[in-house]
Write a protein that holds these residues in place. Structure first.
Motif, mmCIF file in Angstrom:
data_model
loop_
_atom_site.group_PDB
_atom_site.id
_atom_site.type_symbol
_atom_site.label_atom_id
_atom_site.label_comp_id
_atom_site.label_asym_id
_atom_site.label_seq_id
_atom_site.Cartn_x
_atom_site.Cartn_y
_atom_site.Cartn_z
ATOM 1 N N LYS A 123 76.905 8.824 80.871
ATOM 2 C CA LYS A 123 75.575 9.113 80.340
ATOM 3 C C LYS A 123 75.310 8.299 79.069
ATOM 4 O O LYS A 123 74.246 7.703 78.912
ATOM 5 C CB LYS A 123 75.445 10.615 80.049
ATOM 6 C CG LYS A 123 74.097 11.017 79.526
ATOM 7 C CD LYS A 123 74.036 12.504 79.256
ATOM 8 C CE LYS A 123 72.704 12.866 78.625
ATOM 9 N NZ LYS A 123 72.699 14.263 78.212
ATOM 10 N N ARG A 124 76.306 8.262 78.159
ATOM 11 C CA ARG A 124 76.147 7.471 76.929
ATOM 12 C C ARG A 124 75.976 5.991 77.236
ATOM 13 O O ARG A 124 75.152 5.314 76.619
ATOM 14 C CB ARG A 124 77.352 7.669 76.007
ATOM 15 C CG ARG A 124 77.384 8.992 75.294
ATOM 16 C CD ARG A 124 78.455 9.021 74.203
ATOM 17 N NE ARG A 124 79.757 8.539 74.634
ATOM 18 C CZ ARG A 124 80.703 9.294 75.185
ATOM 19 N NH1 ARG A 124 80.489 10.583 75.382
ATOM 20 N NH2 ARG A 124 81.867 8.780 75.524
ATOM 21 N N GLU A 125 76.754 5.473 78.205
ATOM 22 C CA GLU A 125 76.630 4.066 78.566
ATOM 23 C C GLU A 125 75.255 3.763 79.141
ATOM 24 O O GLU A 125 74.641 2.752 78.797
ATOM 25 C CB GLU A 125 77.717 3.679 79.574
ATOM 26 C CG GLU A 125 79.086 3.592 78.967
ATOM 27 C CD GLU A 125 80.180 3.320 79.992
ATOM 28 O OE1 GLU A 125 79.880 3.272 81.207
ATOM 29 O OE2 GLU A 125 81.335 3.159 79.573
ATOM 30 N N ARG A 126 74.756 4.631 80.003
ATOM 31 C CA ARG A 126 73.423 4.418 80.578
ATOM 32 C C ARG A 126 72.353 4.447 79.499
ATOM 33 O O ARG A 126 71.422 3.645 79.513
ATOM 34 C CB ARG A 126 73.135 5.469 81.648
ATOM 35 C CG ARG A 126 73.907 5.228 82.918
ATOM 36 C CD ARG A 126 73.609 6.263 83.962
ATOM 37 N NE ARG A 126 74.333 5.953 85.187
ATOM 38 C CZ ARG A 126 74.517 6.806 86.163
ATOM 39 N NH1 ARG A 126 74.015 8.029 86.088
ATOM 40 N NH2 ARG A 126 75.186 6.453 87.242
ATOM 41 N N GLU A 127 72.470 5.381 78.548
ATOM 42 C CA GLU A 127 71.510 5.432 77.449
ATOM 43 C C GLU A 127 71.591 4.170 76.602
ATOM 44 O O GLU A 127 70.570 3.642 76.159
ATOM 45 C CB GLU A 127 71.763 6.674 76.593
ATOM 46 C CG GLU A 127 71.404 7.977 77.276
ATOM 47 C CD GLU A 127 71.897 9.209 76.533
ATOM 48 O OE1 GLU A 127 72.660 9.072 75.541
ATOM 49 O OE2 GLU A 127 71.534 10.321 76.950
ATOM 50 N N GLY A 128 72.802 3.684 76.372
ATOM 51 C CA GLY A 128 72.981 2.452 75.607
ATOM 52 C C GLY A 128 72.379 1.249 76.308
ATOM 53 O O GLY A 128 71.719 0.414 75.678
#
Length: 171
Positions: A123-128
């Motif tokens: 999720k953090r990678e996708r947001e980044g």
């Protein structure tokens, strides 16, 4: 220990004594940082066998070195997932355990919340990536000089003024 009903999600399926099991268990207790994938393969093989098996038999069937099988079997016995019969060679038998038991082992190894941690990281990678794309789009939109905006609809045929002609620059 849990009953048979709780084992169904993680119980090995398929395979025969002649064909080693190929299914993968989804419980985090079999991650490399916990008991490991060899423990999973060995535990499945023991489950498929009606008889107790020695480390050398398991080694031959699974293609894992005998010392690795012995070391892994000791971990399975320590965690109550297999039993070791006295004698030489030592013979090991499958012990059916419930998900609660597997969860306790996973917690001891620090991998019980592994799935949640992986989902959080994704999720953090996708947001980044989304934020990076937005920055790149904003930068691209501000880098276009006045009067040179991109057309709103695609051109049907190339414009000749946009084509570089090397002969026209030669004087």
């Amino acid at each position: 220990m849990g009953g048979e009903a709780s084992v169904s999600r993680y119980a090995p399926s398929g395979g025969t004594p002649e064909t080693p099991l190929r299914d993968r268990i989804t419980h985090p207790v079999f991650l490399r940082s916990a008991l490991g994938p060899n423990a999973e393969r060995i535990w499945f093989r023991l489950a498929a066998s009606e008889d107790a098996l020695s480390a050398s038999e398991l080694s031959q069937v699974l293609g894992i070195h005998a010392s690795t099988v012995r070391r892994t079997m000791e971990r399975l016995v320590t965690h109550g997932m297999a039993t070791k019969a006295p004698g030489r060679p030592a013979r090991y038998s499958f012990v059916s355990v419930g998900t609660e038991h597997l969860d306790r082992i996973a917690e001891e190894c620090g991998v019980l919340d592994w799935e949640q941690r992986v989902n959080d990281r994704i999720k953090r990678e996708r947001e980044g990536y989304a934020a990076l794309r937005a920055q790149q789009e904003a930068r691209t939109n501000t880098d276009i000089p006045q009067g040179h905006e991109t057309p709103s609809e695609p051109l049907s045929e190339p414009r000749t003024t946009d084509v570089f002609d090397p002969l026209s620059t030669v004087a």
